[in-house]
Write a protein that holds these residues in place. Sequence first.
Motif, PDB file in Angstrom:
ATOM      1  N   ILE A  31       0.798  -1.223   0.000  1.00  0.00           N
ATOM      2  CA  ILE A  31       0.000   0.000   0.000  1.00  0.00           C
ATOM      3  C   ILE A  31       0.836   1.282   0.000  1.00  0.00           C
ATOM      4  CG2 ILE A  31      -1.558   1.376   1.450  1.00  0.00           C
ATOM      5  CD1 ILE A  31      -3.121  -1.205   1.988  1.00  0.00           C
ATOM      6  N   PRO A  32       1.859   1.431   0.872  1.00  0.00           N
ATOM      7  CA  PRO A  32       2.630   2.691   0.845  1.00  0.00           C
ATOM      8  C   PRO A  32       3.287   2.959  -0.501  1.00  0.00           C
ATOM      9  CG  PRO A  32       3.066   1.467   2.865  1.00  0.00           C
ATOM     10  CD  PRO A  32       2.300   0.555   1.983  1.00  0.00           C
ATOM     11  N   TRP A  33       3.803   1.918  -1.143  1.00  0.00           N
ATOM     12  CA  TRP A  33       4.476   2.087  -2.431  1.00  0.00           C
ATOM     13  C   TRP A  33       3.484   2.376  -3.545  1.00  0.00           C
ATOM     14  CZ3 TRP A  33       9.501   2.830  -2.891  1.00  0.00           C
ATOM     15  CH2 TRP A  33      10.329   2.412  -1.848  1.00  0.00           C
ATOM     16  N   VAL A  34       2.349   1.672  -3.539  1.00  0.00           N
ATOM     17  CA  VAL A  34       1.327   1.911  -4.563  1.00  0.00           C
ATOM     18  C   VAL A  34       0.772   3.326  -4.430  1.00  0.00           C
ATOM     19  CG1 VAL A  34      -0.955   1.223  -5.377  1.00  0.00           C
ATOM     20  CG2 VAL A  34       0.734  -0.527  -4.819  1.00  0.00           C
ATOM     21  N   CYS A  35       0.503   3.761  -3.203  1.00  0.00           N
ATOM     22  CA  CYS A  35      -0.016   5.112  -2.998  1.00  0.00           C
ATOM     23  C   CYS A  35       0.981   6.169  -3.480  1.00  0.00           C
ATOM     24  CB  CYS A  35      -0.338   5.333  -1.516  1.00  0.00           C
ATOM     25  SG  CYS A  35      -1.799   4.449  -0.930  1.00  0.00           S
ATOM     26  N   ALA A  36       2.262   5.942  -3.201  1.00  0.00           N
ATOM     27  CA  ALA A  36       3.291   6.888  -3.639  1.00  0.00           C
ATOM     28  C   ALA A  36       3.356   6.962  -5.164  1.00  0.00           C
ATOM     29  CB  ALA A  36       4.647   6.481  -3.069  1.00  0.00           C
TER      30      ALA A  36
ATOM     31  N   SER B 201       0.414   2.198   6.446  1.00  0.00           N
ATOM     32  CA  SER B 201      -0.526   2.026   5.335  1.00  0.00           C
ATOM     33  C   SER B 201      -1.721   2.959   5.467  1.00  0.00           C
ATOM     34  CB  SER B 201      -0.993   0.570   5.266  1.00  0.00           C
ATOM     35  OG  SER B 201       0.086  -0.294   5.001  1.00  0.00           O
ATOM     36  N   LEU B 202      -2.242   3.102   6.679  1.00  0.00           N
ATOM     37  CA  LEU B 202      -3.391   3.975   6.900  1.00  0.00           C
ATOM     38  C   LEU B 202      -3.049   5.423   6.564  1.00  0.00           C
ATOM     39  CD1 LEU B 202      -4.809   2.497  10.231  1.00  0.00           C
ATOM     40  CD2 LEU B 202      -5.782   2.265   7.943  1.00  0.00           C
ATOM     41  N   ARG B 203      -1.865   5.863   6.986  1.00  0.00           N
ATOM     42  CA  ARG B 203      -1.446   7.233   6.671  1.00  0.00           C
ATOM     43  C   ARG B 203      -1.300   7.428   5.165  1.00  0.00           C
ATOM     44  NH1 ARG B 203       3.239   6.756  11.036  1.00  0.00           N
ATOM     45  NH2 ARG B 203       2.025   7.034  12.951  1.00  0.00           N
ATOM     46  N   SER B 204      -0.779   6.408   4.483  1.00  0.00           N
ATOM     47  CA  SER B 204      -0.605   6.499   3.033  1.00  0.00           C
ATOM     48  C   SER B 204      -1.944   6.619   2.328  1.00  0.00           C
ATOM     49  CB  SER B 204       0.151   5.268   2.510  1.00  0.00           C
ATOM     50  OG  SER B 204       1.428   5.158   3.099  1.00  0.00           O
ATOM     51  N   ILE B 205      -2.938   5.860   2.797  1.00  0.00           N
ATOM     52  CA  ILE B 205      -4.272   5.894   2.182  1.00  0.00           C
ATOM     53  C   ILE B 205      -4.918   7.261   2.385  1.00  0.00           C
ATOM     54  CG2 ILE B 205      -6.594   4.931   2.289  1.00  0.00           C
ATOM     55  CD1 ILE B 205      -5.267   2.239   3.049  1.00  0.00           C
ATOM     56  N   VAL B 206      -4.862   7.765   3.623  1.00  0.00           N
ATOM     57  CA  VAL B 206      -5.457   9.069   3.916  1.00  0.00           C
ATOM     58  C   VAL B 206      -4.761  10.163   3.117  1.00  0.00           C
ATOM     59  CG1 VAL B 206      -5.801  10.798   5.721  1.00  0.00           C
ATOM     60  CG2 VAL B 206      -6.271   8.392   6.197  1.00  0.00           C
ATOM     61  N   ASP B 207      -3.452  10.078   3.001  1.00  0.00           N
ATOM     62  CA  ASP B 207      -2.694  11.060   2.231  1.00  0.00           C
ATOM     63  C   ASP B 207      -3.125  11.046   0.762  1.00  0.00           C
ATOM     64  OD1 ASP B 207      -0.480  13.003   2.115  1.00  0.00           O
ATOM     65  OD2 ASP B 207       0.480  11.507   0.848  1.00  0.00           O
ATOM     66  N   LEU B 208      -3.357   9.859   0.210  1.00  0.00           N
ATOM     67  CA  LEU B 208      -3.803   9.748  -1.176  1.00  0.00           C
ATOM     68  C   LEU B 208      -5.221  10.287  -1.340  1.00  0.00           C
ATOM     69  CD1 LEU B 208      -3.198   8.828  -4.042  1.00  0.00           C
ATOM     70  CD2 LEU B 208      -3.992   6.537  -3.417  1.00  0.00           C
ATOM     71  N   LEU B 209      -6.090  10.009  -0.369  1.00  0.00           N
ATOM     72  CA  LEU B 209      -7.462  10.538  -0.425  1.00  0.00           C
ATOM     73  C   LEU B 209      -7.454  12.067  -0.415  1.00  0.00           C
ATOM     74  CD1 LEU B 209      -9.338   8.062   1.952  1.00  0.00           C
ATOM     75  CD2 LEU B 209      -9.837   8.434  -0.475  1.00  0.00           C
ATOM     76  N   ARG B 210      -6.593  12.636   0.414  1.00  0.00           N
ATOM     77  CA  ARG B 210      -6.500  14.102   0.447  1.00  0.00           C
ATOM     78  C   ARG B 210      -5.991  14.655  -0.885  1.00  0.00           C
ATOM     79  NH1 ARG B 210      -3.777  14.185   6.482  1.00  0.00           N
ATOM     80  NH2 ARG B 210      -5.724  14.130   7.666  1.00  0.00           N
ATOM     81  N   TYR B 211      -5.092  13.930  -1.520  1.00  0.00           N
ATOM     82  CA  TYR B 211      -4.593  14.357  -2.829  1.00  0.00           C
ATOM     83  C   TYR B 211      -5.707  14.271  -3.876  1.00  0.00           C
ATOM     84  CZ  TYR B 211      -1.547  14.646  -6.911  1.00  0.00           C
ATOM     85  OH  TYR B 211      -0.954  15.023  -8.083  1.00  0.00           O
ATOM     86  N   PHE B 212      -6.482  13.181  -3.826  1.00  0.00           N
ATOM     87  CA  PHE B 212      -7.631  13.058  -4.726  1.00  0.00           C
ATOM     88  C   PHE B 212      -8.630  14.201  -4.497  1.00  0.00           C
ATOM     89  CE2 PHE B 212      -7.513   8.178  -5.650  1.00  0.00           C
ATOM     90  CZ  PHE B 212      -6.363   8.388  -6.392  1.00  0.00           C
ATOM     91  N   LYS B 213      -8.772  14.598  -3.234  1.00  0.00           N
ATOM     92  CA  LYS B 213      -9.701  15.677  -2.900  1.00  0.00           C
ATOM     93  C   LYS B 213      -9.291  16.991  -3.564  1.00  0.00           C
ATOM     94  CE  LYS B 213     -12.906  17.846  -0.439  1.00  0.00           C
ATOM     95  NZ  LYS B 213     -14.342  17.678  -0.705  1.00  0.00           N
ATOM     96  N   LEU B 214      -7.977  17.213  -3.652  1.00  0.00           N
ATOM     97  CA  LEU B 214      -7.478  18.420  -4.309  1.00  0.00           C
ATOM     98  C   LEU B 214      -7.766  18.398  -5.810  1.00  0.00           C
ATOM     99  CD1 LEU B 214      -3.982  18.845  -2.594  1.00  0.00           C
ATOM    100  CD2 LEU B 214      -6.022  20.238  -2.217  1.00  0.00           C
ATOM    101  N   LEU B 215      -7.649  17.219  -6.416  1.00  0.00           N
ATOM    102  CA  LEU B 215      -7.840  17.108  -7.861  1.00  0.00           C
ATOM    103  C   LEU B 215      -9.307  17.005  -8.261  1.00  0.00           C
ATOM    104  CD1 LEU B 215      -4.945  14.624  -8.794  1.00  0.00           C
ATOM    105  CD2 LEU B 215      -4.935  17.118  -8.885  1.00  0.00           C
ATOM    106  N   ARG B 216     -10.079  16.288  -7.456  1.00  0.00           N
ATOM    107  CA  ARG B 216     -11.508  16.081  -7.767  1.00  0.00           C
ATOM    108  C   ARG B 216     -12.353  16.305  -6.524  1.00  0.00           C
ATOM    109  NH1 ARG B 216     -13.096  13.195 -12.247  1.00  0.00           N
ATOM    110  NH2 ARG B 216     -15.154  13.853 -11.534  1.00  0.00           N
ATOM    111  N   PRO B 217     -12.519  17.523  -6.088  1.00  0.00           N
ATOM    112  CA  PRO B 217     -13.293  17.786  -4.859  1.00  0.00           C
ATOM    113  C   PRO B 217     -14.747  17.340  -4.955  1.00  0.00           C
ATOM    114  CG  PRO B 217     -12.822  19.820  -6.047  1.00  0.00           C
ATOM    115  CD  PRO B 217     -12.021  18.747  -6.700  1.00  0.00           C
TER     116      PRO B 217
END
Length: 353
Positions: free
Chosen positions: A203-208, A239-255
Amino acid sequence: MSGRSDDDHDDSDGSKENDLSEAEEKDPEEGGGSRRRKKAKVVREITFEEALKVLDLVADNMSGEGSTSGTSRNIRRTRSKQKKIKVAWVEVAAAMAKEAEVRGLSNEIIRKIWAIISNSHTKVPPTHASKLILSGIPQSKPLNKEEIEDIILRIPCFQQHTKLAIVKYLFGLSEYNLCDLSGFEGFFYYSTIFFLGTTSVMIPWVCALVKKITKPYLIQKSFINDLMDLLHTPLNMVSLRSIVDLLRYFKLLRPDLLPNNVSRMGVIGVNKKVVLNEGFQKGLYNSKIRMSEVLSNQMDIEDNDVSPEEVLNFLKFLNDNCFPEFQLHHEGDPEPNDIKAYEHFILSSNSNS
């Protein structure tokens, strides 16, 4: 060299240093008793040229595998004529990794490596396949779109351990701009990468990697739902931090696709960057330097045939991609990060001439 496997090393010189057999040794903590221990296997170091010859031999042996036709009797006869090659993959992988770290590999050799390790008949052990994957550092030009797509199409051929190496490899290439990111932009290729994140290790690598390759139009509601479901599974904090970080990035691109509370999700700690292994990272760095030098040599700023716009694009490339060790300006010149100043400087110099 190519006629031996890891377990088939023979000591033609009879020296005791290369003896790989078991030996009895005294253990003082065991009251003077003895027990049998295995001595570490000595890996014979081979040159890059020798390793390349082995890969060529394996590739030549593979060439007839897909060309069988006719009756099953003909196919069996064709396969029986193919040579069974025993390869010391540990030696080959070590030689390729050493060469890649210093000088990199040509795109042709990289394609050959991928063809070999993804072929079911070569049976490259996962550990050595992973090392060969990470040795695929381009020498003088980034991997193009078709080469990236070809790598992604081969992912289902591999075990989980090797898939992790592939994700690390693709992340390293994208991090150092050594590949054409448009190779990830097809929905099939993007989703193939995205859905590899199923375990705490991956998960951390895929999210990155997903953060590096995501374009707004690639984000789908199904991806977001999948990430939200993962938050309710037993995962470690990394892994949880990586997922949340990716969700926040998605939020910036597609709010419009994510709820407002995504940015306030409470996960203790800060998401840490994934870290590439030292040898692979050094090879990527060297490759980046080489390609910057090649581009610099191709564009002579003092050449009258080079337009100011081309010079400006070149300077932008260096500004975006070079390392601090580069000295892009001299005393009195505009700062490297001031693109507008460079543009004015170049255009005014051109008009004065």
